[in-house]
Design an enzyme around this catalytic site. Structure first.
Site, PDB file in Angstrom:
ATOM      1  CB  CYS A 151      17.993 -33.572   6.212  1.00  0.00           C
ATOM      2  SG  CYS A 151      18.184 -34.340   7.946  1.00  0.00           S
TER       3      CYS A 151
ATOM      4  CG  HIS B  37      22.027 -29.603   4.694  1.00  0.00           C
ATOM      5  ND1 HIS B  37      20.561 -29.942   4.775  1.00  0.00           N
ATOM      6  CD2 HIS B  37      22.313 -30.746   5.342  1.00  0.00           C
ATOM      7  CE1 HIS B  37      20.308 -30.604   5.423  1.00  0.00           C
ATOM      8  NE2 HIS B  37      21.466 -31.362   5.982  1.00  0.00           N
TER       9      HIS B  37
ATOM     10  CD  GLU C 213      26.362 -27.115   2.729  1.00  0.00           C
ATOM     11  OE1 GLU C 213      25.215 -26.693   2.090  1.00  0.00           O
ATOM     12  OE2 GLU C 213      26.173 -27.108   3.882  1.00  0.00           O
TER      13      GLU C 213
ATOM     14  CE  LYS D  30      19.416 -27.758   8.108  1.00  0.00           C
ATOM     15  NZ  LYS D  30      19.873 -27.079   6.732  1.00  0.00           N
TER      16      LYS D  30
ATOM     17  CG  HIS E 202      18.261 -30.028  10.522  1.00  0.00           C
ATOM     18  ND1 HIS E 202      17.392 -30.107   9.575  1.00  0.00           N
ATOM     19  CD2 HIS E 202      19.377 -30.856  10.237  1.00  0.00           C
ATOM     20  CE1 HIS E 202      17.818 -31.110   8.756  1.00  0.00           C
ATOM     21  NE2 HIS E 202      18.987 -31.190   9.054  1.00  0.00           N
TER      22      HIS E 202
ATOM     23  CG  PHE F 219      21.254 -39.096   8.545  1.00  0.00           C
ATOM     24  CD1 PHE F 219      22.323 -38.293   8.273  1.00  0.00           C
ATOM     25  CD2 PHE F 219      20.683 -39.023   9.799  1.00  0.00           C
ATOM     26  CE1 PHE F 219      22.967 -37.877   9.581  1.00  0.00           C
ATOM     27  CE2 PHE F 219      21.409 -38.795  10.855  1.00  0.00           C
ATOM     28  CZ  PHE F 219      22.606 -37.900  10.753  1.00  0.00           C
TER      29      PHE F 219
END
Length: 403
Positions: free
Chosen positions: A162, A294, A305, A326, A331, A390
């Protein structure tokens, strides 16, 4: 070191087929997430996504091209055409020899992969198309952009889940900043919205069945999207000499690794990336007016976050605007940072901060101003774009209003 500016932007995503349509949707807080439409979707438990609807490949590509271009490559070329047309650049001679393209992508040609697995395993065929490998490889989009626009300089693909797009744009920025080349094409794309792509994400048990609600207490997971975002990163003096329109200035970046867990985010890793981007950009916390988060809508990411931002910004965190787009476009995995950079450009250029839609209940662990549900006017001098992947790989970009 050279100043780096953005002189072109292009996109196609669930909110719009180009930049003006996308920014209009962001200003209006429109949701591009809806029911998925593809073969065997009824076999999935997750049936929503930020899918590009009404897209006709034949309108943009001929039959020979379509035999070579997976959906993610098609999206990339459409976005690149828009960005380069806006920039007014033509690549020939020395400029062509030095200019290149760095793109982010995570899954590669997932639609091609899905179709050909079906062909072999379900339909029992013993042959596949001879272009399957060049069609599905992660670097296909970057290679086709380089060929279409005669880019003969450094060209490659970054694949860091990502964070892929942000890593790619950071590399492109560094090449222009360091004087290697006056122009780089940068961004990313993704198209995982096929049966196998969604089924794989189902297995992680992090997906929502109804909506993406970042930072809301009742959030219940992420929603996949698809599309591309592509930008022209240009050395400032080169752009000024030809009278180019400048959308924003790229002023810094940082990349960190959590080195802790393959899927769980780390507050410390995220905080080091945010602080590092500001240090590289030579700005203070109170210079930053907006962060494109994010903000995946998962329980783990959003509180981690928020805590990282609170730690880095201290007392100034209460004055920050931070939203997750998003919630509108989904996403885009490897392409997400590229589409989200458009929200940062809109903030610093137009003074409009895109909202976090779907926000319903305050979460005390996400106690920042997440611009709930409606866009907001604000003068933003510096914006940050966060991407946390990830594998614990983080990349944050910093933009400044160009004046």
């Amino acid at each position: 070191m050279k100043r780096v500016v953005i002189t072109g932007a292009g996109t196609i995503n669930a909110l719009g087929a180009d930049v003006p349509a996308t920014l209009e949707a962001m200003r209006e807080g429109r949701c591009g997430i809806g029911e998925l439409e593809f073969r065997d979707v009824e076999r999935l438990s997750i049936r929503i996504g930020g899918q590009v609807k009404g897209y006709e490949p034949e309108a943009s590509f001929n039959r020979q091209q379509l035999s070579l271009y997976d959906r993610f490559t098609q999206f990339t070329l459409i976005a690149a055409r828009e960005a380069i047309e806006q920039s007014g650049l033509e690549f020939s001679g020395d400029l062509a020899a030095r200019a290149g393209v760095v793109l982010g992508n995570s899954g590669g040609g997932m639609t091609t992969l899905d179709d050909n697995y079906r062909s072999v395993y379900e339909d029992g065929k013993n042959r596949v198309h001879p272009f399957v490998v060049p069609k599905l490889m992660n670097n296909a989009a970057a290679s086709h952009v380089s060929m279409e626009f005669n880019l003969k300089g450094p060209s490659f693909t970054v694949s860091t889940a990502c964070a892929s797009s942000n890593h790619a744009m950071a590399q492109a920025f560094q090449m222009v900043h360091g004087g290697m080349t006056p122009v780089m094409i940068a961004g990313g794309s993704e198209s995982m919205l096929c049966f196998g792509g969604v089924k794989a994400w189902e297995g992680l048990r992090v997906m929502s069945k109804d909506a993406c609600r970042p930072f809301s207490a009742n959030r219940n997971g992420m929603v996949q999207g698809e599309g591309a975002g592509v930008f022209v990163f240009e050395e400032y003096e080169h752009a000024r000499a030809r009278g180019a329109e400048i959308l924003a200035e790229v002023i810094g970046y940082a990349m960190t690794s959590d080195a802790s867990d393959i899927v769980m985010p780390s507050k410390q890793g995220a905080a080091r990336a945010i602080a590092g981007a500001m240090q590289d950009a030579r700005v203070n916390p109170d210079d930053v007016g907006y962060i494109n988060a994010h903000g995946t809508g998962t329980a783990a990411n959003d509180k981690t976050e928020s805590a990282a931002v609170a730690d880095v910004f201290g007392a100034h965190a209460d004055k920050l605007l931070m939203s997750s787009t998003k919630s509108m476009h989904g996403h885009l995995i490897g392409g997400t940072g590229a589409v989200e950079l458009l929200a940062c450009i809109m903030a610093v250029r137009d003074g409009i901060v895109a909202p976090t839609i779907g926000y319903e209940e305050p979460d005390p662990e996400c106690a920042l101003d997440v611009v709930p549900n409606e866009a907001r006017e604000a003068r933003v001098e510096v914006a940050l774009s966060n991407a946390f992947a990830f594998g614990g790989l983080n990349a944050v970009l910093a933009l400044r209003r160009f004046a």
